[in-house]
Motif scaffolding. Structure first.
Motif, PDB file in Angstrom:
ATOM      1  N   MET A   1      -1.667  -3.076   2.472  1.00 24.70           N
ATOM      2  CA  MET A   1      -2.615  -1.954   2.416  1.00 24.70           C
ATOM      3  C   MET A   1      -2.459  -0.955   3.561  1.00 24.70           C
ATOM      4  O   MET A   1      -3.293  -0.076   3.733  1.00 24.70           O
ATOM      5  CB  MET A   1      -4.046  -2.513   2.390  1.00 24.70           C
ATOM      6  CG  MET A   1      -4.307  -3.376   1.170  1.00 24.70           C
ATOM      7  SD  MET A   1      -5.944  -4.122   1.150  1.00 24.70           S
ATOM      8  CE  MET A   1      -5.743  -5.429   2.368  1.00 24.70           C
ATOM      9  N   ARG A   2      -1.408  -1.065   4.338  1.00 25.27           N
ATOM     10  CA  ARG A   2      -1.200  -0.149   5.459  1.00 25.27           C
ATOM     11  C   ARG A   2      -0.216   0.946   5.063  1.00 25.27           C
ATOM     12  O   ARG A   2       0.640   0.734   4.212  1.00 25.27           O
ATOM     13  CB  ARG A   2      -0.667  -0.910   6.667  1.00 25.27           C
ATOM     14  CG  ARG A   2      -1.627  -1.985   7.193  1.00 25.27           C
ATOM     15  CD  ARG A   2      -1.070  -2.654   8.433  1.00 25.27           C
ATOM     16  NE  ARG A   2      -0.719  -1.670   9.442  1.00 25.27           N
ATOM     17  CZ  ARG A   2      -1.564  -1.127  10.312  1.00 25.27           C
ATOM     18  NH1 ARG A   2      -2.833  -1.493  10.309  1.00 25.27           N
ATOM     19  NH2 ARG A   2      -1.167  -0.241  11.181  1.00 25.27           N
ATOM     20  N   ASP A   3      -0.292   2.079   5.726  1.00 25.47           N
ATOM     21  CA  ASP A   3       0.641   3.177   5.467  1.00 25.47           C
ATOM     22  C   ASP A   3       1.823   3.184   6.425  1.00 25.47           C
ATOM     23  O   ASP A   3       2.726   4.008   6.292  1.00 25.47           O
ATOM     24  CB  ASP A   3      -0.088   4.518   5.542  1.00 25.47           C
ATOM     25  CG  ASP A   3      -1.000   4.719   4.342  1.00 25.47           C
ATOM     26  OD1 ASP A   3      -0.575   4.410   3.208  1.00 25.47           O
ATOM     27  OD2 ASP A   3      -2.142   5.177   4.536  1.00 25.47           O
ATOM     28  N   ALA A   4       1.810   2.270   7.393  1.00 25.45           N
ATOM     29  CA  ALA A   4       2.935   2.146   8.322  1.00 25.45           C
ATOM     30  C   ALA A   4       2.903   0.759   8.952  1.00 25.45           C
ATOM     31  O   ALA A   4       1.830   0.201   9.199  1.00 25.45           O
ATOM     32  CB  ALA A   4       2.862   3.210   9.409  1.00 25.45           C
ATOM     33  N   TYR A   5       4.090   0.236   9.173  1.00 25.53           N
ATOM     34  CA  TYR A   5       4.250  -1.061   9.821  1.00 25.53           C
ATOM     35  C   TYR A   5       5.302  -0.907  10.917  1.00 25.53           C
ATOM     36  O   TYR A   5       6.191  -0.064  10.807  1.00 25.53           O
ATOM     37  CB  TYR A   5       4.716  -2.127   8.830  1.00 25.53           C
ATOM     38  CG  TYR A   5       3.707  -2.458   7.751  1.00 25.53           C
ATOM     39  CD1 TYR A   5       2.807  -3.500   7.918  1.00 25.53           C
ATOM     40  CD2 TYR A   5       3.651  -1.724   6.576  1.00 25.53           C
ATOM     41  CE1 TYR A   5       1.876  -3.808   6.928  1.00 25.53           C
ATOM     42  CE2 TYR A   5       2.727  -2.019   5.588  1.00 25.53           C
ATOM     43  CZ  TYR A   5       1.843  -3.056   5.768  1.00 25.53           C
ATOM     44  OH  TYR A   5       0.929  -3.361   4.793  1.00 25.53           O
TER      45      TYR A   5
ATOM     46  N   ARG B   1       7.928   6.169   2.340  1.00 26.39           N
ATOM     47  CA  ARG B   1       9.166   6.639   1.692  1.00 26.39           C
ATOM     48  C   ARG B   1      10.303   5.664   1.985  1.00 26.39           C
ATOM     49  O   ARG B   1      11.077   5.299   1.083  1.00 26.39           O
ATOM     50  CB  ARG B   1       9.551   8.032   2.181  1.00 26.39           C
ATOM     51  CG  ARG B   1       8.662   9.120   1.686  1.00 26.39           C
ATOM     52  CD  ARG B   1       9.165  10.496   2.179  1.00 26.39           C
ATOM     53  NE  ARG B   1       8.173  11.506   1.942  1.00 26.39           N
ATOM     54  CZ  ARG B   1       7.832  11.983   0.768  1.00 26.39           C
ATOM     55  NH1 ARG B   1       8.438  11.537  -0.307  1.00 26.39           N
ATOM     56  NH2 ARG B   1       6.902  12.904   0.643  1.00 26.39           N
ATOM     57  N   TYR B   2      10.410   5.241   3.225  1.00 20.96           N
ATOM     58  CA  TYR B   2      11.424   4.253   3.620  1.00 20.96           C
ATOM     59  C   TYR B   2      11.200   2.937   2.872  1.00 20.96           C
ATOM     60  O   TYR B   2      12.130   2.356   2.304  1.00 20.96           O
ATOM     61  CB  TYR B   2      11.363   4.039   5.139  1.00 20.96           C
ATOM     62  CG  TYR B   2      11.953   2.751   5.608  1.00 20.96           C
ATOM     63  CD1 TYR B   2      13.336   2.563   5.646  1.00 20.96           C
ATOM     64  CD2 TYR B   2      11.138   1.694   6.011  1.00 20.96           C
ATOM     65  CE1 TYR B   2      13.877   1.363   6.065  1.00 20.96           C
ATOM     66  CE2 TYR B   2      11.677   0.496   6.433  1.00 20.96           C
ATOM     67  CZ  TYR B   2      13.048   0.334   6.458  1.00 20.96           C
ATOM     68  OH  TYR B   2      13.590  -0.864   6.875  1.00 20.96           O
ATOM     69  N   GLU B   3       9.951   2.486   2.858  1.00 18.82           N
ATOM     70  CA  GLU B   3       9.632   1.214   2.217  1.00 18.82           C
ATOM     71  C   GLU B   3       9.970   1.272   0.722  1.00 18.82           C
ATOM     72  O   GLU B   3      10.474   0.301   0.152  1.00 18.82           O
ATOM     73  CB  GLU B   3       8.157   0.890   2.440  1.00 18.82           C
ATOM     74  CG  GLU B   3       7.817  -0.552   2.210  1.00 18.82           C
ATOM     75  CD  GLU B   3       6.414  -0.871   2.688  1.00 18.82           C
ATOM     76  OE1 GLU B   3       6.280  -1.873   3.402  1.00 18.82           O
ATOM     77  OE2 GLU B   3       5.456  -0.152   2.342  1.00 18.82           O
ATOM     78  N   HIS B   4       9.697   2.395   0.100  1.00 17.55           N
ATOM     79  CA  HIS B   4      10.027   2.552  -1.314  1.00 17.55           C
ATOM     80  C   HIS B   4      11.536   2.416  -1.512  1.00 17.55           C
ATOM     81  O   HIS B   4      11.999   1.748  -2.450  1.00 17.55           O
ATOM     82  CB  HIS B   4       9.520   3.905  -1.838  1.00 17.55           C
ATOM     83  CG  HIS B   4       9.646   4.059  -3.311  1.00 17.55           C
ATOM     84  ND1 HIS B   4      10.771   4.581  -3.897  1.00 17.55           N
ATOM     85  CD2 HIS B   4       8.794   3.750  -4.313  1.00 17.55           C
ATOM     86  CE1 HIS B   4      10.605   4.594  -5.205  1.00 17.55           C
ATOM     87  NE2 HIS B   4       9.419   4.101  -5.492  1.00 17.55           N
ATOM     88  N   PHE B   5      12.306   3.019  -0.633  1.00 15.42           N
ATOM     89  CA  PHE B   5      13.766   2.945  -0.717  1.00 15.42           C
ATOM     90  C   PHE B   5      14.253   1.496  -0.586  1.00 15.42           C
ATOM     91  O   PHE B   5      15.060   1.038  -1.394  1.00 15.42           O
ATOM     92  CB  PHE B   5      14.405   3.827   0.366  1.00 15.42           C
ATOM     93  CG  PHE B   5      15.896   3.681   0.446  1.00 15.42           C
ATOM     94  CD1 PHE B   5      16.718   4.303  -0.484  1.00 15.42           C
ATOM     95  CD2 PHE B   5      16.483   2.911   1.441  1.00 15.42           C
ATOM     96  CE1 PHE B   5      18.105   4.157  -0.420  1.00 15.42           C
ATOM     97  CE2 PHE B   5      17.861   2.757   1.520  1.00 15.42           C
ATOM     98  CZ  PHE B   5      18.672   3.389   0.584  1.00 15.42           C
ATOM     99  N   ILE B   6      13.758   0.775   0.419  1.00 10.44           N
ATOM    100  CA  ILE B   6      14.270  -0.585   0.651  1.00 10.44           C
ATOM    101  C   ILE B   6      13.688  -1.622  -0.303  1.00 10.44           C
ATOM    102  O   ILE B   6      14.166  -2.760  -0.340  1.00 10.44           O
ATOM    103  CB  ILE B   6      14.062  -1.050   2.112  1.00 10.44           C
ATOM    104  CG1 ILE B   6      12.585  -1.145   2.460  1.00 10.44           C
ATOM    105  CG2 ILE B   6      14.838  -0.162   3.074  1.00 10.44           C
ATOM    106  CD1 ILE B   6      12.293  -1.891   3.749  1.00 10.44           C
TER     107      ILE B   6
ATOM    108  N   GLY C   1      -3.467  -1.303  15.363  1.00  9.27           N
ATOM    109  CA  GLY C   1      -3.582  -0.005  14.704  1.00  9.27           C
ATOM    110  C   GLY C   1      -2.240   0.669  14.503  1.00  9.27           C
ATOM    111  O   GLY C   1      -2.067   1.468  13.584  1.00  9.27           O
ATOM    112  N   ASP C   2      -1.266   0.345  15.352  1.00  6.11           N
ATOM    113  CA  ASP C   2       0.073   0.925  15.248  1.00  6.11           C
ATOM    114  C   ASP C   2       0.977   0.174  14.274  1.00  6.11           C
ATOM    115  O   ASP C   2       2.142   0.523  14.128  1.00  6.11           O
ATOM    116  CB  ASP C   2       0.753   0.945  16.619  1.00  6.11           C
ATOM    117  CG  ASP C   2       0.065   1.880  17.598  1.00  6.11           C
ATOM    118  OD1 ASP C   2      -0.636   2.810  17.138  1.00  6.11           O
ATOM    119  OD2 ASP C   2       0.223   1.689  18.808  1.00  6.11           O
ATOM    120  N   GLY C   3       0.461  -0.892  13.659  1.00  6.04           N
ATOM    121  CA  GLY C   3       1.252  -1.606  12.670  1.00  6.04           C
ATOM    122  C   GLY C   3       2.080  -2.758  13.195  1.00  6.04           C
ATOM    123  O   GLY C   3       2.936  -3.282  12.489  1.00  6.04           O
ATOM    124  N   VAL C   4       1.832  -3.173  14.424  1.00  6.44           N
ATOM    125  CA  VAL C   4       2.546  -4.316  14.993  1.00  6.44           C
ATOM    126  C   VAL C   4       1.795  -5.590  14.616  1.00  6.44           C
ATOM    127  O   VAL C   4       0.578  -5.691  14.832  1.00  6.44           O
ATOM    128  CB  VAL C   4       2.646  -4.202  16.540  1.00  6.44           C
ATOM    129  CG1 VAL C   4       3.303  -5.436  17.135  1.00  6.44           C
ATOM    130  CG2 VAL C   4       3.405  -2.935  16.914  1.00  6.44           C
TER     131      VAL C   4
END
Length: 174
Positions: free
Chosen positions: A24-28, A87-92, A136-139
């Motif tokens: 559910m996150r927009d960045a990891y 976008r990156y996640e969709h690609f991989i 919060g930064d996705g770590v």
């Protein structure tokens, strides 16, 4: 005292019927993936024909589970317009699909009336919940395994509600 959490691969190896993952996150910013994302931003693209360069134990674990008859599904709730990371996640995600995962994407605006848990999770055999805790930064800072029927039921219900509305990976445009 912190809980000792079995590895994901070990938990998947013990799985018999289903493994579902809700993101559910927009960045990891998790491990090697953070470096791979930076390389992708600089223009590097995976050579899908050179499997040795991208296939790793995670994908092998998924492939092995699917070969045993375990249904592995992943649903992602994403904000639109999507972030560069999505976008990156969709690609991989092609690697996940090759390994045997079924993947769907749900625009966040279509999830407003779904009761979602507060954290990403894996649910194994509708029984064990592996919760991922992020900054919060996705770590990723912590993981826990919960063996509680009520929590498993909530996670299963949320996942299935998302899955029903979500767009199959091959049809989702970023």
């Amino acid at each position: 005292m912190p809980q000792s959490v079995p590895s994901f691969i070990d938990m998947l190896a013990e799985c018999h019927q289903s493994a579902v993952h809700l993101e559910m996150r927009d960045a990891y910013a998790v491990g090697d993936e953070a470096d791979e994302f930076e390389a992708w931003q600089r223009g590097h693209r995976t050579d899908w024909d050179d499997r040795a360069t991208w296939w790793h134990p995670f994908y092998q674990g998924i492939s092995d589970a699917v070969a045993r008859g375990v249904v592995v599904r992943r649903a992602r709730v994403v904000s639109e317009p999507v972030t560069e990371y999505i976008r990156y996640e969709h690609f991989i995600t092609r690697a996940n699909v090759v390994a045997g995962e079924q993947v769907r994407w749900l625009p966040r605006r279509r999830a407003t009336d779904i009761a979602l848990p507060g954290n990403d999770f894996w649910l194994f055999d509708d029984r064990l919940v592996r919760v991922n805790h992020f900054t919060g930064d996705g770590v990723m800072v912590d993981q826990e395994v919960i063996d509680d029927t009520a929590v498993a039921k909530l996670c299963s219900s949320a996942f299935e509600a998302v899955w029903e509305r979500a767009v199959p990976h091959e049809d989702y445009q970023v």
